[in-house]
Design an enzyme around this catalytic site. Structure first.
Site, short mmCIF file in Angstrom:
data_model
loop_
_atom_site.label_atom_id
_atom_site.label_comp_id
_atom_site.label_asym_id
_atom_site.label_seq_id
_atom_site.Cartn_x
_atom_site.Cartn_y
_atom_site.Cartn_z
N ASP A 21 27.03 -18.60 -36.34
CA ASP A 21 26.79 -17.49 -35.41
C ASP A 21 27.27 -17.84 -34.01
O ASP A 21 28.06 -17.10 -33.40
CB ASP A 21 25.30 -17.14 -35.35
CG ASP A 21 24.82 -16.43 -36.61
OD1 ASP A 21 25.67 -16.03 -37.43
OD2 ASP A 21 23.60 -16.27 -36.76
N ARG B 133 11.13 -22.47 -27.92
CA ARG B 133 11.97 -21.48 -27.23
C ARG B 133 11.80 -21.49 -25.71
O ARG B 133 12.79 -21.43 -24.98
CB ARG B 133 11.73 -20.08 -27.80
CG ARG B 133 12.18 -19.90 -29.26
CD ARG B 133 13.49 -20.56 -29.54
NE ARG B 133 14.01 -20.24 -30.88
CZ ARG B 133 14.72 -21.06 -31.60
NH1 ARG B 133 14.96 -22.29 -31.15
NH2 ARG B 133 15.19 -20.71 -32.79
N ASP C 31 12.68 -14.45 -31.79
CA ASP C 31 13.32 -15.35 -30.83
C ASP C 31 13.96 -14.62 -29.67
O ASP C 31 13.99 -15.12 -28.54
CB ASP C 31 14.35 -16.23 -31.53
CG ASP C 31 13.70 -17.38 -32.30
OD1 ASP C 31 12.52 -17.67 -32.02
OD2 ASP C 31 14.35 -17.96 -33.18
N SER D 84 18.09 -19.49 -43.99
CA SER D 84 18.15 -19.50 -42.53
C SER D 84 17.09 -20.48 -42.05
O SER D 84 15.90 -20.30 -42.34
CB SER D 84 17.86 -18.09 -41.98
OG SER D 84 17.78 -18.12 -40.58
#
Length: 408
Positions: free
Chosen positions: A14, A94, A123, A178
């Protein structure tokens, strides 16, 4: 001069695709920034990959100790667990990542930060709320939400896009889970997990843990010490927090500790299923709770349970950089003053079995807890206590009996 954008870069397909896309669509100079929260060998080869993909620069920022000391430990002290199972591995990382992205953006004079989070996940919220709190003037670019200019729909599309831009990297069309990895955990989503009726293929999936069935038949004793709610040693060896987590990951993974299969409620409103491997974190949280059982009084434990749930919600929803998180954390820290002592337990086939807890601040009194009458406790006092404690129940019962009598 071109405007600069700082890309939260993992080196995966990505974010590799996003580099040429940002240059083509917006004519940005792309500065990649990979924040190391303990991803291990996932960072191998990133320099060459970023350069081949068209980035002008790559930062690899090691924030492992900061992540452990400033984000993980406050959540452990709060016993913050989302929906009774999820130990917040991605959620805690995060804000640590976003903070460093903002610092690099300031250093580089960038006007925007770009992330590769999808429009369906948590996220995007965690990254963007953190950026808003720390640098509200910076623009945020989220390609997966920009469907008018981001026309890529699949891994195959991404691979083809990269090839068209002269980027031939070791990605293929094979399907995989994932995953998100850091020192605290590994998460898995996708494939058979998208069907809640399907059993996980643990043999194909797990990376940190044995299944309990494959764990050793012999249990293993572990001793930990804490000072003011912070872990300080494992099996007599003093270590910093990051090394304690690494050690516990190895021990817990060997014995099948910390595998969680959960259908959780995302912030955006949908349910999602994931498998989390958090062997060291599961041990650390359990050991901390065992010590608190011995040290904290009843009223504080009740209030702290509510604050722990609130802390989990705050962190899960990406609200780390808020006055509320600071206030909850301040309360939690005040409860940790006497959470000092030693915890012993046995790891055995997915279980953490108590083997003794001690603390110089223990509130446990053997003379009070035993059946022997001690100086501090007179059994007769319980009669009056029960009468007063149960008075509302007695009054209500008498009134209801009176009402029933009058209705006849």
């Amino acid at each position: 001069m071109k405007e600069k954008v700082v890309l939260a870069y993992s080196g995966g397909l990505d974010t590799t695709t996003i580099i040429p896309w940002l240059k083509e669509k917006f004519d940005y100079e792309v500065v990649c920034c990979c924040i190391d929260c303990g991803q291990g060998n996932e960072l191998d080869g990133l320099d060459e990959r970023a350069r081949l993909s068209g980035a002008s620069k790559l930062y690899i920022e090691d924030v492992v100790d900061e992540f452990c000391d400033n984000y993980i430990i406050p959540c452990v002290q709060a016993n913050a667990v989302y929906e009774h199972k999820y130990l917040l591995g991605t959620s805690m990382a995060r804000p640590a990542i976003a903070k460093r992205l903002v610092e690099i953006a300031r250093k580089e004079g960038a006007t925007a930060i770009c992330h590769g989070a999808t429009g369906k996940g948590n996220d995007q919220i965690r990254f963007e709320l953190s950026i808003k709190a720390l640098a509200p003037d910076l623009k945020v670019i989220a390609p997966w939400r920009m469907t008018d200019v981001w026309t890529i729909q699949s891994r195959e599309d991404e691979i083809e896009y990269c090839k068209q831009h002269g980027i031939d990297l070791p990605f293929d069309h094979s399907q995989s889970y994932s995953r998100d990895r850091n020192l605290w955990h590994i998460s898995h989503e996708g494939l058979e997990l998208e069907d809640p009726s399907s059993q996980p293929n643990f043999d194909h999936m797990l990376m940190l843990c044995n299944t309990p069935e494959k764990a050793p038949d012999q249990g293993e004793y572990v001793t930990m010490t804490f000072e003011k709610g912070v872990p300080t040693s494992v099996n007599g060896q003093k270590m910093k927090v990051s090394d304690i987590i690494r050690t516990l990951n190895e021990l817990g993974g060997r014995h099948g500790i910390g595998i969680v299969d959960i259908v959780e409620n995302r912030v955006v409103g949908m349910k999602s299923r994931g498998i989390y491997e958090t062997p060291g974190g599961t041990i650390l949280v359990e050991a901390h709770q065992q010590l608190e059982e011995l040290v904290l009084d009843r009223a504080t434990m009740e209030a702290k349970k509510d604050m722990g749930n609130k802390m989990a919600q705050i962190v899960y929803e990406g609200k780390w950089f808020t006055p509320l998180r600071e206030a909850v954390q301040a309360f939690v820290e005040s409860t940790q003053e006497y959470v000092t002592g030693e915890v012993k337990f046995k790891l055995y086939k997915g279980n953490i079995i108590k083997a003794g807890t001690t603390s110089p601040y223990s509130l446990y009194s053997e003379s009070l807890a035993s059946f022997t009458t001690g100086d501090l406790y007179d059994h007769h006092d319980a009669s009056g206590f029960i009468t007063l404690f149960g008075l509302p129940l007695a009054v209500r019962a008498m009134r209801m009996a009176e009402v029933e009598k009058n209705q006849k």
